[in-house]
Design a protein around this motif. Structure first.
Motif, PDB file in Angstrom:
ATOM      1  N   SER A  67      45.124  40.292  41.218  1.00 46.70           N
ATOM      2  CA  SER A  67      43.704  40.590  41.007  1.00 46.70           C
ATOM      3  C   SER A  67      43.131  41.343  42.197  1.00 46.70           C
ATOM      4  N   LYS A  68      43.557  40.994  43.403  1.00 46.91           N
ATOM      5  CA  LYS A  68      43.106  41.724  44.600  1.00 46.91           C
ATOM      6  C   LYS A  68      43.645  43.155  44.554  1.00 46.91           C
TER       7      LYS A  68
ATOM      8  N   ASN B  68      44.328  44.940  41.885  1.00 42.41           N
ATOM      9  CA  ASN B  68      43.534  45.680  40.906  1.00 42.41           C
ATOM     10  C   ASN B  68      42.157  46.039  41.454  1.00 42.41           C
ATOM     11  N   GLU B  69      41.562  45.134  42.198  1.00 42.50           N
ATOM     12  CA  GLU B  69      40.263  45.400  42.826  1.00 42.50           C
ATOM     13  C   GLU B  69      40.362  46.561  43.816  1.00 42.50           C
TER      14      GLU B  69
ATOM     15  N   LEU C 277      40.812  49.922  41.894  1.00 39.40           N
ATOM     16  CA  LEU C 277      39.554  50.365  41.290  1.00 39.40           C
ATOM     17  C   LEU C 277      38.570  50.872  42.330  1.00 39.40           C
ATOM     18  N   ASP C 278      38.465  50.166  43.445  1.00 35.27           N
ATOM     19  CA  ASP C 278      37.546  50.581  44.512  1.00 35.27           C
ATOM     20  C   ASP C 278      37.950  51.927  45.101  1.00 35.27           C
TER      21      ASP C 278
ATOM     22  N   SER D 171      42.218  55.529  38.344  1.00 32.39           N
ATOM     23  CA  SER D 171      43.132  54.426  38.666  1.00 32.39           C
ATOM     24  C   SER D 171      44.191  54.248  37.579  1.00 32.39           C
TER      25      SER D 171
END
Length: 64
Positions: free
Chosen positions: A3-4, A6-7, A10-11, A18
């Motif tokens: 999840s980190k 993916n974050e 995206l950022d 992405s």
């Protein structure tokens, strides 16, 4: 960790790009796999993130 990952993707790359970076960009550093393929094969998300950063010339200050 995923999840980190993916974050971070995206950022750094935005929602539209992405998907291209994850699914279409073949990374020599990851054995000629895309990031998505490497993750599916069990590669450490941190290693995949760093490979993406190097391949896309992301400044080291944003590698986290």
């Amino acid at each position: 960790r995923l999840s980190k990952f993916n974050e971070l993707v995206l950022d750094e790359f935005g929602a539209a790009y992405s998907k291209v970076v994850l699914d279409d960009l073949v990374l020599l550093e990851l054995g000629d796999q895309t990031a998505a393929q490497a993750l599916a094969a069990g590669q450490d998300p941190a290693e995949v993130w760093l490979a993406l950063c190097r391949a896309n010339q992301v400044p080291k200050s944003r590698w986290h």
